[in-house]
Design an enzyme around this catalytic site. Structure first.
Site, PDB file in Angstrom:
ATOM      1  N   ASP A  41     -10.489  -5.763 -34.322  1.00 50.42           N
ATOM      2  CA  ASP A  41     -10.240  -5.000 -35.543  1.00 50.42           C
ATOM      3  C   ASP A  41      -9.706  -3.603 -35.253  1.00 50.42           C
ATOM      4  O   ASP A  41      -8.942  -3.051 -36.058  1.00 50.42           O
ATOM      5  CB  ASP A  41     -11.533  -4.900 -36.364  1.00 50.42           C
ATOM      6  CG  ASP A  41     -11.926  -6.245 -36.954  1.00 50.42           C
ATOM      7  OD1 ASP A  41     -11.034  -7.078 -37.189  1.00 50.42           O
ATOM      8  OD2 ASP A  41     -13.128  -6.465 -37.175  1.00 50.42           O
ATOM      9  N   ASP A 141     -27.281  13.077 -43.059  1.00 55.14           N
ATOM     10  CA  ASP A 141     -26.527  13.056 -41.805  1.00 55.14           C
ATOM     11  C   ASP A 141     -25.034  13.012 -42.077  1.00 55.14           C
ATOM     12  O   ASP A 141     -24.228  13.376 -41.221  1.00 55.14           O
ATOM     13  CB  ASP A 141     -26.928  11.837 -40.970  1.00 55.14           C
ATOM     14  CG  ASP A 141     -28.241  12.026 -40.236  1.00 55.14           C
ATOM     15  OD1 ASP A 141     -28.786  13.148 -40.275  1.00 55.14           O
ATOM     16  OD2 ASP A 141     -28.723  11.062 -39.625  1.00 55.14           O
ATOM     17  N   ALA A 149     -11.153  -2.756 -48.372  1.00 55.95           N
ATOM     18  CA  ALA A 149     -11.044  -3.446 -47.079  1.00 55.95           C
ATOM     19  C   ALA A 149     -12.017  -2.874 -46.066  1.00 55.95           C
ATOM     20  O   ALA A 149     -12.557  -3.592 -45.228  1.00 55.95           O
ATOM     21  CB  ALA A 149      -9.610  -3.355 -46.553  1.00 55.95           C
TER      22      ALA A 149
END
Length: 252
Positions: A41, A141, A149
């Site tokens: 990816d 944080d 997507a």
């Protein structure tokens, strides 16, 4: 069909590229009808950034680990598979970040734009949507806004919702929120303008990240979806991205 092969920097991807070039040839990206991305990816994201705003589609084959955005690796009948592949057009988020020193940085994100604390202390961030203050102070944080997507990536890891491609929604998700403790984020229309303002930036410095671009010591970050830009990704008919996103919601 003229294909351009791009491989990740792994032995398996490099080997696959050489075999495929021997079988189908290789063309410069400017002459190709499609890019074939060999890796995972991360490589797919790099290739989509490369073609952003153009018409050249990217067909990925998994030579990595997860490969959510990739098709199964198969060397047979590649031009024919690409010819019959289903296409999805992904629109990026545009990040406009201003640093404490006054520098302005812009970047595109096909996954998400995230704000992350730089030091040991939690960040304090004000959130406005379409010029209206929605959250006076988020102690956390970090916080991120994702494309549909990208909703299955960092957003999902931060316990944000998965969003179908056709929903025209952007998930806004806190990262380890301390106050307000029960706030779990929001689903926003894709037409909105979101502004993050960093409170106490000297004491609680924050970095902004848009996919591959990191900007440190930001004081404000504006984000909106750019519908004028797109990147086309190709999937085998039995691995359509929209179906995969739905399936992911039922994965346990």
């Amino acid at each position: 069909m003229k294909l351009a092969f791009i491989a990740a920097q792994t032995a398996s991807a490099a080997s696959a590229k050489q075999r495929l070039i021997a079988r189908y040839g290789d063309y410069p990206v400017k002459e190709a009808k499609a890019i074939v991305a060999l890796g995972g990816d991360g490589l797919m994201l790099e290739c989509l950034h490369q073609v952003l705003g153009g018409s050249l589609p990217v067909y990925g084959m998994n030579c990595g680990s997860v490969g959510f955005m990739m098709n199964e690796y198969n060397e047979a009948d590649l031009p024919e598979r690409i010819k019959h592949a289903l296409s999805s057009v992904l629109h990026p988020l545009r990040m406009h970040a201003v640093t404490a020193s006054g520098v302005v940085e812009e970047a595109m994100a096909l996954n998400e734009v995230s704000l992350l604390r730089e030091g040991r202390q939690a960040a304090k961030i004000r959130i406005s949507v379409d010029h209206r203050e929605r959250l006076k102070e988020l102690i956390c944080d970090g916080v991120l806004i994702s494309t549909p997507a990208g909703s299955t990536a960092y957003n999902l890891s931060a316990h944000g919702p998965i969003v179908p491609l056709s929903a025209n929604l952007l998930p806004l998700t806190p990262i380890s929120a301390f106050r307000p403790r029960r706030w779990r984020g929001a689903l926003l229309p894709s037409t909105v303008d979101v502004l993050f303002e960093v409170l106490e930036p000297d004491k609680r410095p924050v970095a902004a990240v848009a996919d591959f671009t990191e900007v440190r010591d930001v004081i404000s970050v504006a984000v909106n979806e750019d519908r004028n830009l797109g990147a086309t990704v190709l999937f085998d008919p039995d691995r359509a991205l929209s179906e995969r996103i739905i399936t992911e919601q039922f994965t346990v």
